[in-house]
Design a protein around this motif. Structure first.
Motif, short mmCIF file in Angstrom:
data_model
loop_
_atom_site.label_atom_id
_atom_site.label_comp_id
_atom_site.label_asym_id
_atom_site.label_seq_id
_atom_site.Cartn_x
_atom_site.Cartn_y
_atom_site.Cartn_z
N GLU A 115 43.92 38.23 33.01
CA GLU A 115 42.93 39.24 33.40
C GLU A 115 41.58 38.99 32.74
OE1 GLU A 115 44.81 42.93 32.50
OE2 GLU A 115 46.23 42.78 34.17
N ARG A 116 41.60 38.53 31.48
CA ARG A 116 40.33 38.22 30.79
C ARG A 116 39.64 37.04 31.46
NH1 ARG A 116 43.31 39.33 26.04
NH2 ARG A 116 43.65 37.11 25.64
N ALA A 117 40.43 36.05 31.91
CA ALA A 117 39.85 34.89 32.60
C ALA A 117 39.22 35.30 33.93
CB ALA A 117 40.92 33.82 32.82
N ILE A 118 39.89 36.20 34.64
CA ILE A 118 39.35 36.70 35.91
C ILE A 118 38.06 37.49 35.65
CG2 ILE A 118 39.75 38.30 37.82
CD1 ILE A 118 42.71 37.53 37.69
N LYS A 119 38.07 38.28 34.59
CA LYS A 119 36.89 39.07 34.23
C LYS A 119 35.71 38.15 33.91
CE LYS A 119 35.43 42.79 31.12
NZ LYS A 119 35.83 43.65 29.97
N ARG A 120 36.01 37.08 33.20
CA ARG A 120 34.96 36.11 32.86
C ARG A 120 34.42 35.45 34.12
NH1 ARG A 120 35.34 30.56 29.18
NH2 ARG A 120 33.10 30.19 29.13
N GLY A 121 35.33 35.10 35.03
CA GLY A 121 34.92 34.46 36.27
C GLY A 121 34.07 35.36 37.14
N SER A 122 34.30 36.66 37.06
CA SER A 122 33.52 37.60 37.86
C SER A 122 32.16 37.90 37.23
CB SER A 122 34.30 38.91 38.04
OG SER A 122 34.45 39.57 36.79
N GLY A 123 31.93 37.34 36.02
CA GLY A 123 30.65 37.54 35.34
C GLY A 123 30.57 38.83 34.56
N ALA A 124 31.72 39.52 34.45
CA ALA A 124 31.72 40.83 33.78
C ALA A 124 31.47 40.74 32.28
CB ALA A 124 33.04 41.55 34.05
N ASP A 125 31.80 39.58 31.67
CA ASP A 125 31.61 39.48 30.22
C ASP A 125 30.38 38.68 29.84
OD1 ASP A 125 32.30 36.91 30.81
OD2 ASP A 125 33.89 36.74 29.32
N GLY A 126 29.61 38.24 30.85
CA GLY A 126 28.38 37.51 30.57
C GLY A 126 28.59 36.11 30.03
N GLY A 127 29.80 35.56 30.18
CA GLY A 127 30.09 34.22 29.67
C GLY A 127 29.34 33.15 30.47
N ALA A 128 29.30 31.96 29.88
CA ALA A 128 28.62 30.85 30.55
C ALA A 128 29.33 30.52 31.86
CB ALA A 128 28.62 29.63 29.63
N ALA A 129 28.54 30.18 32.86
CA ALA A 129 29.10 29.90 34.18
C ALA A 129 29.85 28.57 34.16
CB ALA A 129 27.99 29.85 35.22
N MET A 130 31.07 28.60 34.69
CA MET A 130 31.86 27.38 34.84
C MET A 130 31.53 26.76 36.19
SD MET A 130 34.13 26.34 32.55
CE MET A 130 34.54 26.95 30.91
N GLU A 131 31.50 25.44 36.25
CA GLU A 131 31.31 24.77 37.53
C GLU A 131 32.37 23.69 37.70
OE1 GLU A 131 27.76 22.37 37.95
OE2 GLU A 131 27.48 22.34 35.77
N GLU A 132 32.57 23.30 38.93
CA GLU A 132 33.58 22.31 39.30
C GLU A 132 32.87 20.99 39.54
OE1 GLU A 132 37.46 22.53 42.25
OE2 GLU A 132 35.74 23.84 42.58
N LEU A 133 33.36 19.94 38.89
CA LEU A 133 32.75 18.62 39.03
C LEU A 133 33.81 17.60 39.38
CD1 LEU A 133 30.50 18.58 35.83
CD2 LEU A 133 29.75 19.08 38.16
N ARG A 134 33.42 16.58 40.10
CA ARG A 134 34.34 15.48 40.42
C ARG A 134 33.66 14.15 40.10
NH1 ARG A 134 37.45 15.61 45.88
NH2 ARG A 134 38.89 16.70 44.49
#
Length: 244
Positions: A64-83
């Motif tokens: 749930e904390r990971a989902i919250k972070r992904g939704s931007g609710a905790d103001g964490g740094a944005a994760m991006e997907e790279l290949r």
């Protein structure tokens, strides 16, 4: 006579390995949330990531904390997907998928591991054409024809495209959009995969010379050990019993 690793030492090593797996899963959940909606029931990619985390015994609070972070609710740094694409020992094609909050760090780490272990970083689309994105479920059947037949029948009834039996395993292949329904049908049939996910599968496997097998395995292990790396795909035809 020398002593082996202490119980405490083994536990610490297991804890460190578990923490690394959790780090990768948390990043996967975060990116899946950001790419859709924070509700697993309405976001298939997030649902798959959550299922994978639960299978690894991650707690619901951590998910749930990971989902919250992904939704931007905790103001964490944005994760991006790279290949990244590249080559390993013997010219083996590699696709290296990453989740990161720092692209500069990630490309430097990936390049360093490749350069130090007989590989090199390629350009975009230099090897991707040799792979197809598909759903893949691997079952340990041990060469038992009855087990193989059970997997085959259930998979084809569920809409899978193919089932490949080799090295004591039955690998079910399906379209990415059918992965969830095929997986659910196989579970309903009492079949539980050793490994399941949407991955980049090589169109053809390339033979690896004996002297390059260990070098390739070392390279892939070192790439997997990077926190930012989520998956490494390759087109090597490895001998039975070699896991890379």
């Amino acid at each position: 006579m020398g002593r082996g690793p202490s119980i405490e030492g083994r536990k610490n090593a297991e804890d460190a390995k578990r923490a690394k797996v959790f780090t990768k899963l948390i990043r996967e959940i975060t990116v899946a949330t950001r790419a859709g909606v924070p509700d697993p029931s309405s976001n298939p990619r997030l649902r798959a990531a959550v299922d994978k985390a639960l299978s690894a015994n991650m707690t619901k609070d951590t998910i749930e904390r990971a989902i919250k972070r992904g939704s931007g609710a905790d103001g964490g740094a944005a994760m991006e997907e790279l290949r990244y694409e590249g080559y390993g020992p013997g010219g083996i094609a590699l696709i290296i998928d990453c989740f990161t909050d720092n692209q500069t760090r990630t490309v430097a780490d990936v390049r360093a591991v490749l350069n130090k272990n007989g590989g090199n970083l390629g350009t975009t689309n230099s090897v991707a054409f040799q792979f197809t994105r598909c759903g893949e479920l691997v079952f340990a059947t041990g060469g038992d024809e009855a087990k193989e037949e059970k997997v085959l029948e259930a998979a084809l009834d569920a809409g899978a495209d193919d089932v490949i039996n080799e090295n004591g395993e039955s690998t079910v292949i399906c379209a990415p959009e059918n992965f969830e329904s095929v997986q659910h049908a196989l579970i309903e049939a009492g079949l539980h995969a050793e490994h399941a996910g949407v991955t980049m599968r090589p169109n053809n496997r390339v033979a690896v010379t004996p002297e390059n097998v260990e070098a390739l395995q070392t390279l892939i292990d070192k790439l997997d050990a990077l926190d930012d790396v989520s998956e490494v795909s390759h087109n090597a035809a490895l001998p039975a019993g070699v896991d890379a």
